[in-house]
Enzyme design. Structure first.
Site, PDB file in Angstrom:
ATOM      1  N   ARG A   1     -26.490 -46.092   7.055  1.00  0.00           N
ATOM      2  CA  ARG A   1     -26.812 -46.791   8.370  1.00  0.00           C
ATOM      3  C   ARG A   1     -28.401 -47.087   8.450  1.00  0.00           C
ATOM      4  NH1 ARG A   1     -24.614 -42.696  12.818  1.00  0.00           N
ATOM      5  NH2 ARG A   1     -24.986 -41.319  11.182  1.00  0.00           N
TER       6      ARG A   1
ATOM      7  N   HIS B   1     -30.888 -33.553  17.223  1.00  0.00           N
ATOM      8  CA  HIS B   1     -29.610 -32.601  17.073  1.00  0.00           C
ATOM      9  C   HIS B   1     -30.551 -31.113  17.008  1.00  0.00           C
ATOM     10  CE1 HIS B   1     -26.283 -35.101  17.783  1.00  0.00           C
ATOM     11  NE2 HIS B   1     -26.756 -35.702  16.810  1.00  0.00           N
TER      12      HIS B   1
ATOM     13  N   LEU C   1     -19.071 -31.007  24.047  1.00  0.00           N
ATOM     14  CA  LEU C   1     -20.618 -31.313  24.043  1.00  0.00           C
ATOM     15  C   LEU C   1     -20.896 -30.552  25.336  1.00  0.00           C
ATOM     16  CD1 LEU C   1     -23.100 -33.024  23.398  1.00  0.00           C
ATOM     17  CD2 LEU C   1     -22.111 -34.857  24.857  1.00  0.00           C
TER      18      LEU C   1
ATOM     19  N   ASP D   1     -23.027 -31.088  14.690  1.00  0.00           N
ATOM     20  CA  ASP D   1     -24.390 -31.699  14.781  1.00  0.00           C
ATOM     21  C   ASP D   1     -25.086 -30.517  15.872  1.00  0.00           C
ATOM     22  OD1 ASP D   1     -24.808 -33.421  13.115  1.00  0.00           O
ATOM     23  OD2 ASP D   1     -24.257 -35.190  14.432  1.00  0.00           O
TER      24      ASP D   1
ATOM     25  N   ASN E   1     -22.617 -36.270   9.771  1.00  0.00           N
ATOM     26  CA  ASN E   1     -23.038 -37.663  10.183  1.00  0.00           C
ATOM     27  C   ASN E   1     -21.714 -38.479   9.615  1.00  0.00           C
ATOM     28  OD1 ASN E   1     -23.271 -37.096   7.194  1.00  0.00           O
ATOM     29  ND2 ASN E   1     -24.608 -39.036   6.818  1.00  0.00           N
TER      30      ASN E   1
END
Length: 369
Positions: free
Chosen positions: A15, A93, A238, A268, A298
């Site tokens: 990316r 993170h 999360l 992460d 990732n």
């Protein structure tokens, strides 16, 4: 402002933080943009495209020698030498026990603005959301792949065969990751069970998107009961800015059938499955207690073209404000200020400080800017 677009060096991370279209937008706004040579190649964006958009191609040293560095993933140890009081806008993170990186940010007085803790006025995470969606989609696809017997999986295909459902998928979490993972499993034709802390939200998710799936409250007793017969477990928990809690214990993993798969998308932030540890795209899985663990840190990097386009679109409004106003953009916005994780040698996000046991290094951001 002078902005640097860095080439990522994390394992198989193709990316790039900003597309050529995004660079053109920044240049039109009057900013100077430098792009590290070949930064966009892995996402299908050539050097020529960036130059045509108004950027200057530079080497790794010059791309870091700017006021604002924009990345995708956290700086790695090889990059610490370039840290020097810049603003860095990326996924950090830090609460995932990134102690060495945090120390480097503090020593070099970096202003670390984290995509994953940037909130909008409704408390949503607009930059994390598109990457969570891609990771959620991937979680079921990767889980299905590693269930194959040639991957040492139990050989259970997730899907419908002549109208009969095969494979049981348990998704823990009803956020963006969980909903996408559950929807892919449901679309394939597997039996889907999704756990969450809010029964009303969970029922709404099932009723609106997953007819035939089952919701259950996320607690120790229920999770233990449901994962014993699961072929695939997706951890999608999360806690904003904080280390993820362990909701799947090692004892639970030991009760699962040999060759079952767990995918810990929360890795992460430290992982929500007790037996998890970070893995890479080069070596994505390990086996513990005869259970295959996929814990790539990732995941969206596997689909860089889609991920880059979605990420650049999500970051651009905030990047424009940051480049135009600097840190002044945070002065009147408590929700945006949560994005600042370190500043002037201090940790400025309380949950990051708590997760790392570094409360002595914490200072509230409103006392610093």
């Amino acid at each position: 402002m002078k902005i640097g677009i860095v080439k990522e060096i994390k394992d198989k991370e193709n990316r790039v933080s900003v597309t050529p279209q995004g660079v053109a937008t920044l240049c039109r706004a009057g900013h100077t943009v430098v792009v590290e040579n070949n930064a966009g190649i892995g996402s299908g964006f050539s050097n020529d495209k960036y130059e045509q958009a108004g950027a200057t191609l530079v080497d790794v040293v010059k791309v870091w020698n700017v006021e604002l560095v924009v990345k995708v993933k956290e700086p790695l140890p090889e990059e610490y030498q370039y840290l020097d009081r810049q603003i860095i806008f990326t996924f950090f993170h830090l609460a995932g026990v990134q102690r060495e990186l945090t120390d480097a940010l503090l020593v070099n007085k970096v202003t670390a603005i984290a995509y994953e803790t940037l909130e909008d006025e409704q408390g949503r995470l607009p930059i994390l959301a598109p990457m969570s969606a891609i990771a959620g989609n991937m979680a079921t696809l990767m889980g299905s792949y590693f269930l194959a017997s040639f991957n040492q999986g139990k050989g259970m295909q997730l899907g419908t065969v002549l109208g009969k459902k095969y494979g049981k998928v348990v998704v823990i979490g009803t956020g963006v990751v969980g909903q996408h993972a559950a929807h892919v499993a449901w679309s394939m034709g597997a039996e889907v069970f999704i756990a969450g802390l809010n029964e009303e939200k969970g029922r709404q998710v099932v009723d609106s998107n997953l007819p035939g799936a089952q919701f259950f409250l996320s607690n120790h007793e229920n999770i233990t009961q449901y994962i014993i017969e699961a072929d695939l477990v997706v951890g999608a928990v999360l806690s904003k800015g904080a280390k993820a809690p362990y909701v799947v214990t090692e004892a639970m993993i030991k009760q699962m059938d040999c060759g079952s798969v767990v995918v810990d998308v929360s890795i992460d932030q430290g992982g929500c499955i007790e037996t998890s540890r970070p893995t890479t795209h080069s070596e994505p899985v390990f086996i513990k207690h005869d259970i295959i663990h996929y814990c790539v840190t990732n995941m969206p990097g596997a689909y860089p073209r889609t991920s880059t386009m979605a990420l650049s679109e999500a970051t651009m409004p905030y990047l424009l404000d940051l480049a135009g106003q600097g840190l002044a953009m945070f002065n009147s916005s408590n929700h945006l200020a949560k994005a600042i994780n370190t500043f002037s040698g201090y940790i400025t996000h309380p949950k990051v400080a708590q997760a790392l046991g570094m409360q002595g290094n914490y200072k509230a951001i409103e006392k610093l800017i």
